[in-house]
Every structure is written in structure tokens, then in C-alpha cells.
Design an enzyme around this catalytic site. Structure first.
Site, mmCIF file in Angstrom:
data_model
loop_
_atom_site.group_PDB
_atom_site.id
_atom_site.type_symbol
_atom_site.label_atom_id
_atom_site.label_comp_id
_atom_site.label_asym_id
_atom_site.label_seq_id
_atom_site.Cartn_x
_atom_site.Cartn_y
_atom_site.Cartn_z
ATOM 1 N N ASP A 101 0.815 -1.214 0.000
ATOM 2 C CA ASP A 101 0.000 0.000 0.000
ATOM 3 C C ASP A 101 0.852 1.269 0.000
ATOM 4 O O ASP A 101 0.480 2.269 -0.608
ATOM 5 C CB ASP A 101 -0.935 0.005 1.213
ATOM 6 N N GLY A 102 2.004 1.237 0.670
ATOM 7 C CA GLY A 102 2.864 2.421 0.679
ATOM 8 C C GLY A 102 3.356 2.770 -0.711
ATOM 9 O O GLY A 102 3.390 3.943 -1.095
ATOM 10 N N ARG A 104 2.403 6.115 -3.023
ATOM 11 C CA ARG A 104 3.442 6.943 -3.664
ATOM 12 C C ARG A 104 3.153 7.103 -5.161
ATOM 13 O O ARG A 104 3.295 8.195 -5.713
ATOM 14 C CB ARG A 104 4.821 6.317 -3.436
ATOM 15 N N ASN A 108 -4.227 8.685 1.816
ATOM 16 C CA ASN A 108 -4.815 7.992 2.959
ATOM 17 C C ASN A 108 -5.226 8.989 4.025
ATOM 18 O O ASN A 108 -6.394 9.091 4.359
ATOM 19 C CB ASN A 108 -3.823 6.991 3.556
ATOM 20 N N ASP A 109 -4.236 9.716 4.556
ATOM 21 C CA ASP A 109 -4.563 10.587 5.679
ATOM 22 C C ASP A 109 -3.459 11.592 5.986
ATOM 23 O O ASP A 109 -2.306 11.413 5.621
ATOM 24 C CB ASP A 109 -4.835 9.756 6.939
ATOM 25 N N ARG A 115 3.576 16.360 25.703
ATOM 26 C CA ARG A 115 2.174 16.338 26.107
ATOM 27 C C ARG A 115 1.282 15.827 24.977
ATOM 28 O O ARG A 115 1.706 15.701 23.835
ATOM 29 C CB ARG A 115 1.741 17.747 26.517
ATOM 30 N N ASP A 117 -3.942 11.128 21.570
ATOM 31 C CA ASP A 117 -2.584 10.810 21.135
ATOM 32 C C ASP A 117 -2.334 11.320 19.724
ATOM 33 O O ASP A 117 -1.193 11.613 19.352
ATOM 34 C CB ASP A 117 -2.347 9.304 21.185
ATOM 35 N N ALA A 165 -7.049 7.360 20.731
ATOM 36 C CA ALA A 165 -6.980 7.287 22.194
ATOM 37 C C ALA A 165 -7.362 8.626 22.820
ATOM 38 O O ALA A 165 -6.569 9.228 23.560
ATOM 39 C CB ALA A 165 -5.590 6.858 22.646
#
Length: 286
Positions: free
Chosen positions: A70-71, A75, A139-140, A150, A169, A204
Site C-alpha cells: 500500500d505504501g 506513492r 490515505n490521511d 504532552r 494521542d 486514544a
């Protein structure tokens, strides 16, 4: 005359695919065609492909073949973005969710495409601007907590109006294509690739509001890094492309139909989802 005369190759950076390349080269040359690759990848092929710069590769090729997982496919889609050259994914990786064929099916797939027995699935992308970077992803885009710092405190603005903030997160902005990737692993829903919009999913989350949002492609989305946030990495399709901190803002724009993926009609999107993600129904429903 067939459709495919010039084939552009995009290779997995590590996996060996010499036999598959040899099959593609033989098929293409038997029809008087040419195989192209970027200079670095052409050097791995011992003269089997003509070396050209990436921009020329996607403009000169009638078809781009992604050989990898998928990577590699992502690309190839980024390279072909806005050009219109169709991309066929050949799975030589592990998951290969975006790939259409496996290695043994390559000759048959090339013949089908050459004879115009295929369809094209348009996939939207997202462009992120902010923190000194501008990136395209299929994808994102994700703002991710830097280990030891933090949490990600990110405010969501839609069309200039503050809507909600997340402490998490990470915060992911996924295309429909990316709904089965990082966003899915964070509990987000599966979205049809035919949809036009973006999915905002917290990872999360530490806040009472922990739900994903789905926005239409025409709505302006901005991610504001809030004062209480730590430093965040900006990821585009899993690649770290920058850093942002409190006071920074990242704007995300949907690019409809930015890349074109070849489909041969062998499986539907939902069949691929079932197989690749091993989705089964509830035993209580049987």
C-alpha cells in the site's frame, strides 16, 4: 492499436520484484512499447527500463504500475495526482489493500487494460497546508503526539467556526480511501471510496467527546494546535513531513478525483474489505 504503449514503474524500495519486472518488460516490448522508471529505480533494473524523472514518467506513461504494498501504491498515486494517468496496483507486499492484482495475474491484467476491459476508480486526496509545509496525501493527514511530550490538543474549525476540540494521542484526517487504514485502527468507520469528504478521527482520546466526524468535501477544515498541546508531528500517508506546536494551524482541503486507480471488476470494494481486514458478522446474527 492497444491502449498501452508506455508503462511507468514505481517499485517497492526494498522488496525484490525482478521476475515481475521481466514479465512487464517482455509484454511491453513485444508490442513495441517502452518501460520507464525513475533514475534510482531504473538503476536497480539493469537496463530494463528507461530512466526519466518522476514528473516525466507519469506524463509519458499510458499506465503506471505500482509494484509493492500500500505504501508503494500511495506513492504512485501521489506521483500521478492531477495528471490523469491510471495506476494499477500489483501486490508484492503483505496487506496490499489498494492493489488490484497479484503477481501471477499481471500478464492477463495488462492485456485487459490494453484492450480497454477495465474501469477507473477516482480517488480523492487531501492537501494539508501549515507549519511550514504543504503536503498531498491519499490515505490521511495526522497530527501525532511526539513521544515524551504532552498530548495532542487540537481544535476543529469548520468553515471558520470552532466546533469541538480533542485531547488525544493523535488526530487523523482521512480520505475515504484512508478510512480502512490508520483511522480504522483507531475505531473510525469504513467509508465507501465513492464518497467525497474527510473523516476526522481521534486516537486514544482523553476527552468526553470521542467520536469521529465526517465532513463534506466542500467544507473548509482547519486544525488548530491549542495552547495546552505538546509538539506534534505532521504525518502524510504515514510519512513525517513536519512539526507543529501551540498556536499553529493546519488547513486541510479535499481534492476530488485527484488520482485514478485501475479496477478490473474482479472484486468489489466491500469484498476487498472483507478479505483484507478479515471482517465477519456477529455470531449472534447467524
Amino acid at each position: 492499436m492497444g491502449l498501452v504503449n508506455t508503462v511507468g514503474l514505481v517499485l517497492h524500495p526494498e522488496r525484490e520484484c525482478a521476475e515481475t519486472v521481466a514479465t512487464i518488460v517482455e509484454w511491453t516490448r513485444s508490442r513495441g512499447g517502452t518501460v520507464l522508471a525513475s533514475p534510482g529505480e531504473a538503476a536497480r533494473l539493469d537496463g530494463a527500463a528507461v530512466a526519466v524523472e518522476a514528473g516525466q514518467l507519469v506524463r509519458r506513461a499510458d499506465l503506471v504500475l505500482s509494484l509493492g504494498g500500500d505504501g508503494t501504491m500511495l506513492r504512485a498515486m501521489r506521483l500521478a495526482a492531477g495528471v490523469g494517468t491510471p495506476v494499477l496496483g500489483v501486490n508484492v507486499g503483505r496487506l496490499g489493500f489498494l492493489a488490484e492484482v497479484d503477481i501471477p495475474e499481471v500478464p492477463e491484467a495488462l492485456c485487459a487494460i490494453d484492450e480497454r476491459r477495465f474501469t477507473v476508480e477516482e480517488r480523492s486526496g487531501v492537501r494539508a497546508v501549515g507549519g511550514g509545509c504543504e503536503e498531498l496525501a491519499f490515505n490521511d493527514i495526522a497530527l501525532v503526539r511526539v513521544p515524551g511530550d504532552r498530548s495532542a490538543a487540537v481544535g476543529i474549525r469548520v468553515d471558520g467556526h470552532a466546533f469541538v476540540s480533542y485531547a488525544a494521542d493523535a488526530v487523523i484526517v482521512a480520505t475515504p480511501t484512508g478510512s480502512t487504514a490508520y483511522s480504522f485502527s483507531a475505531g473510525g468507520p469504513i467509508v465507501s471510496p465513492g464518497a467525497e469528504g474527510v473523516l476526522v478521527t481521534p486516537v486514544a482520546p482523553h476527552s468526553a467527546f470521542n467520536r469521529a466526524l465526517y465532513l463534506s468535501g466542500g467544507e473548509k477544515l482547519e486544525l488548530d494546535v491549542l495552547p495546552r498541546s505538546g509538539e506534534l508531528a505532521v504525518e502524510a500517508d504515514g510519512r513525517v513531513v513536519g512539526r507543529v506546536g501551540p498556536g499553529d494551524s493546519v488547513g486541510v482541503t479535499v481534492l476530488p478525483g485527484a488520482s485514478r486507480v485501475v479496477r478490473l471488476g474482479r472484486t468489489t470494494f466491500y469484498q476487498r474489505v472483507q478479505r483484507k481486514l478479515r471482517i465477519t458478522g456477529s455470531p449472534e446474527a447467524d
